[in-house]
Design an enzyme around this catalytic site. Structure first.
Site, PDB file in Angstrom:
ATOM      1  N   GLU A 169     -33.009  12.531   3.170  1.00  0.00           N
ATOM      2  CA  GLU A 169     -32.976  13.732   2.418  1.00  0.00           C
ATOM      3  C   GLU A 169     -31.738  14.413   1.891  1.00  0.00           C
ATOM      4  OE1 GLU A 169     -34.179  12.830   5.197  1.00  0.00           O
ATOM      5  OE2 GLU A 169     -36.196  12.544   4.271  1.00  0.00           O
ATOM      6  N   ASP A 205     -34.561   5.232   4.777  1.00  0.00           N
ATOM      7  CA  ASP A 205     -34.869   6.455   5.529  1.00  0.00           C
ATOM      8  C   ASP A 205     -33.767   7.269   5.664  1.00  0.00           C
ATOM      9  OD1 ASP A 205     -36.316   8.055   7.442  1.00  0.00           O
ATOM     10  OD2 ASP A 205     -35.695   6.480   9.196  1.00  0.00           O
ATOM     11  N   ASP A 226     -42.917  11.569   9.404  1.00  0.00           N
ATOM     12  CA  ASP A 226     -42.972  11.760  10.812  1.00  0.00           C
ATOM     13  C   ASP A 226     -44.203  12.472  11.042  1.00  0.00           C
ATOM     14  OD1 ASP A 226     -41.106  10.046  10.916  1.00  0.00           O
ATOM     15  OD2 ASP A 226     -39.650  11.486  11.782  1.00  0.00           O
TER      16      ASP A 226
HETATM   17  O1  MIG Z   1     -34.833  10.252  13.083  1.00  0.00           O
HETATM   18  O2  MIG Z   1     -35.591   5.154  12.424  1.00  0.00           O
HETATM   19  O3  MIG Z   1     -39.355   8.549   9.466  1.00  0.00           O
HETATM   20  O4  MIG Z   1     -40.326   6.229  10.251  1.00  0.00           O
HETATM   21  O5  MIG Z   1     -39.043   4.973  12.907  1.00  0.00           O
HETATM   22  C1  MIG Z   1     -35.636   9.506  13.145  1.00  0.00           C
HETATM   23  C2  MIG Z   1     -36.183   5.852  13.323  1.00  0.00           C
HETATM   24  C3  MIG Z   1     -35.448   8.417  12.278  1.00  0.00           C
HETATM   25  C4  MIG Z   1     -37.339   8.567  11.011  1.00  0.00           C
HETATM   26  C5  MIG Z   1     -38.425   7.712  10.343  1.00  0.00           C
HETATM   27  C6  MIG Z   1     -39.229   6.935  11.155  1.00  0.00           C
HETATM   28  C7  MIG Z   1     -38.269   6.132  11.770  1.00  0.00           C
HETATM   29  C8  MIG Z   1     -37.229   6.880  12.512  1.00  0.00           C
HETATM   30  N1  MIG Z   1     -36.405   7.739  11.577  1.00  0.00           N
END
Ligand code: MIG
Length: 716
Positions: A319, A316, A429
């Site tokens: 980017e 996660d 998201d």
């Molecule tokens: O800023 O880890 O897309 O699936 O639950 C949010 C917390 C960070 C973004 C991910 C989301 C995840 C969340 N993350």
């Protein structure tokens, strides 16, 4: 400009000195050519490729993006962005998928292999013009010719390399939520699946499993004896899938931070010091995933969790997302001080507000750090779109180091073309909005065209609260997506399949069970697509070239045999459907109750009750159906139901393999070839078994043009 021939129908035009992205795996031969086909070039500060579209041209592609399957009318910016509000005006989401197909007067595909910003204006500025703008002038332009979009996609998939295959259990249902806070809660969720007899193969661990959001650590307090816990959950039938974030916490004594600094594995600022940004753990450094050594180093760290029995991960914030940097905060404070006590007008007030908003994911920050590529510093901004791709590649390379022939589940949020060789993606998201079911439907074929077959959205929606009906309808669509995961954000209403009223719960449960019944078909189609460089989800115009099929945006082909028409509107109990030919309709409630009807070609209104999932079997095609079990591993494979819509004949090749190794790459898999041919009053049936040792019986249900069902059992 240099020109290369890559295979029969693909040319690569090289502008300047492009950064090697490793998106394409096939090299070409240099040829003599001094002009570009199809495009006119405009060179100013940026480089622009111009193409005049014919009125009826369709433009497909662009993977993870807003708007339709036909991308005409919009402007899209490839610049991987952590933007959690996927409203229709947004131009950048998490991925950069610079591949499009023009289908109309002329047919060709275009891939811009460039890791920086690329803008696709597809009839937005001027309705008839496709304008592709590349900010810096170093890039490869691929032009792929073919007779049909499918042929073009296939050629493209061929040059970007074979797609990722997850373990078979990853085709099961997966439950997630940010966050199940501790082991107790995770177990409670698992037990609810067991109590309610709902199949589920995996439960996700979001950031709260870590100790202070430090990658590859596990909170002793919330998840004591992690290894035993992982094992215990596996015994109950659930694999745990921990999240890994891009940022590495700055903290003395934290091994990964210390090693990274010592060995120079982090991205650096203009002074050559590790670059500091802040995300979940507060201040972090970003591993330099574009650097080979850093990538290998980070990849091996996954081993810490693999040693505890973990078999899947989600990457996660790659980017990479930046909450803030010192620079951003200082600048905003300075502006705030200047504004203090002043009588702000419309410009100065909103300007001040934006200062604070723009602290996160700020371009200036992206421009202020560097990657070390073989001793040369490369500004991050210029190669931004490669970061998530290389984080995920790092994980995959790590897995291959640890267990070379084992499949792991791996999904990434950010991506670039080529990453599909390493993992799947989830689409980030979204919201619990009806509009986002439709967006999910439209995104799937576009993602497939860019190589991302193992993909899916957060079923039920991530942000905001889902009601029972939305969760039901979304689940009814997601049973067809290879990645089938229900995920929601902290603070939102729970949306597990047992979180709503009794009726919604029971419909979701039946839909999930149906999914397990469909796994033989889904897996077989998925694998054939991977091996044949084909796609799993397609727009219906890929097979039917009539006027109407070319306009349909809300029906999809799933594999070779099926068409689906999801419901994406609240309180709906039916919808209009375009049938490009006669099809066999099964309004599925559960897999054991099968009633068929023939729906004739044309525009039809179809009643679809809340508990029904319309599945259309195309003419002379076959659906294979198994049984559900509470996990994929437990599915009883002895018997397959074979549903054929045989106007004159129908055939199917059923693929299967061990589901856990990479042996399929060496051709180690089984096939059952089923051929059905209509005779006067009966059917001639031919079955060839090439190596399938599980299936003992085929139960055929052959439906003819009049709707008459003929049942036969064949022992094999
Ligand atoms: O800023 O880890 O897309 O699936 O639950 C949010 C917390 C960070 C973004 C991910 C989301 C995840 C969340 N993350």
């Amino acid at each position: 400009m240099k020109v290369y021939k890559i295979g029969d129908n693909i040319l690569k035009y090289r502008f300047g000195t492009p950064f090697p992205t490793d998106a394409v795996v096939k090299a070409g031969e240099g040829i003599e050519k001094d002009s570009i086909d199809y495009f006119q070039i405009e060179e100013k500060e940026e480089l622009k490729l111009l193409y005049k579209m014919a009125p009826k041209d369709i433009v497909f592609g662009l993977g993870e993006n807003q708007r339709g399957i036909n991308k005409r009318g919009g402007k899209y910016i490839s610049f991987c962005s952590d933007d959690p509000n996927h409203t229709p005006g947004k131009r950048s989401l998490y991925g950069a998928h610079n591949f499009i197909i023009i289908d109309g007067m002329e047919n060709f595909g275009v891939f811009i292999d460039h890791p920086g910003k690329v803008v696709f204006d597809i009839g937005f500025n001027h309705k008839d013009y496709l304008e592709i703008t590349i900010e810096d002038k170093n890039f490869d332009l691929y032009i792929i010719e073919g007779n049909s979009p499918r042929e073009i996609v296939s050629s493209f998939l061929n040059i970007i390399g074979e797609g990722y295959v997850p373990p078979k259990w990853a085709f099961g249902y997966q439950q997630s939520r940010w966050s199940y806070p501790d082991a107790e809660k995770v177990e409670e969720i698992a037990d609810k699946f067991i109590e309610n007899n709902i199949p589920c193969d995996a439960i996700y661990l979001d950031i709260d499993y870590m100790e202070d959001y430090k990658n590859f650590t596990v909170s002793e307090e919330r998840f004591p004896n992690f290894k035993e816990f992982v094992e215990k959950m596996k015994d109950k039938g659930f694999r745990l899938i921990p999240i890994i974030d891009a940022g590495v916490k700055i903290e003395d004594g934290y091994e990964i931070y210390e090693e990274g600094v010592e060995k120079g594995y982090f991205c650096v600022n203009s002074e050559g010091e590790p670059f500091v940004a802040a995300v979940w753990p507060g201040r972090v450094h970003f591993p330099d995933f574009l650097n080979r050594e850093s990538r290998l180093w980070f990849g091996k760290k996954y081993g810490k969790l693999i040693d505890c029995g973990i078999e899947g991960f989600w990457n996660d914030m790659n980017e990479p997302a930046i909450f803030y940097t010192n620079r951003g905060i200082e600048q905003a404070i300075e502006e705030a001080k200047k504004a203090e006590g002043k009588n702000l007008n419309i410009d100065s007030f909103f300007g001040l507000k934006d200062e604070f908003r723009d602290i996160s994911n700020n371009i200036e920050d992206y421009k202020s750090f560097y990657h070390n590529i073989e001793g040369k510093l490369v500004n991050h901004y210029d190669v931004h779109n490669l970061y998530g791709y290389n984080m995920t590649r790092s994980a995959d390379e790590g897995f291959k180091n640890i267990a070379p022939n084992k499949r792991f589940l791996l999904i990434s949020r950010s991506s670039y073309i080529g990453m599909h060789r390493h993992s799947g993606i989830w689409t980030g998201d979204n919201h619990s909005w009806w509009e986002h079911i439709l967006l999910n439907v439209k995104m799937m074929p576009s993602l497939n065209m860019c190589g991302f077959l193992y993909s899916g959205a957060d079923t039920g929606g991530f942000s905001d609260d889902a009601n029972g009906e939305l969760a039901v309808r979304w689940t009814q669509f997601s049973i067809f997506t290879p990645l089938f995961r229900n995920h929601s954000a902290k603070g939102t209403r729970h949306q597990e399949p047992f979180a709503f009223d009794e009726e919604s719960n029971s419909i979701m449960k039946e839909a999930i069970k149906l999914r397990y019944g469909l796994i033989p078909y889904i897996y077989s189609e998925y694998m054939k697509a991977i091996i044949n460089k084909d796609i799993y989800f397609a727009p219906i115009s890929f097979e039917y070239n009539d006027e109407y099929s070319r306009r349909v945006e809300d029906q999809l082909l799933v594999g070779d045999s099926l068409m689906i028409s999801p419901i994406y509107e609240e309180n709906s109990r039916g919808r209009y459907i375009w049938l490009p030919e006669d099809m066999l309709l099964w309004k599925a409630k559960d897999y054991s109750e099968r009633k068929y009807e023939i729906v004739e070609k044309g525009h039809r209104y179809l009643d679809i009750d809340i508990d029904e999932i319309p599945i259309f079997i195309r003419k002379n095609k076959v659906l294979v159906l198994g049984k559900h079990a509470n996990t994929v591993d437990d599915i009883d494979n002895e018997e397959l139901v074979v549903i054929a819509f045989a106007e004159d004949k129908a055939s199917y090749t059923y693929y299967d393999d061990d589901g856990r190794s990479l042996d399929y790459r060496d051709g180690i898999y089984s096939k059952i070839i089923i051929e059905i041919e209509k005779r006067e009053d009966d059917y001639q049936i031919n079955v060839e078994n090439h190596g399938n040792k599980d299936i003992k019986r085929l139960k055929l249900e052959i439906v003819d043009r009049e709707g008459k069902v003929t049942k036969k059992t064949i022992n094999i």
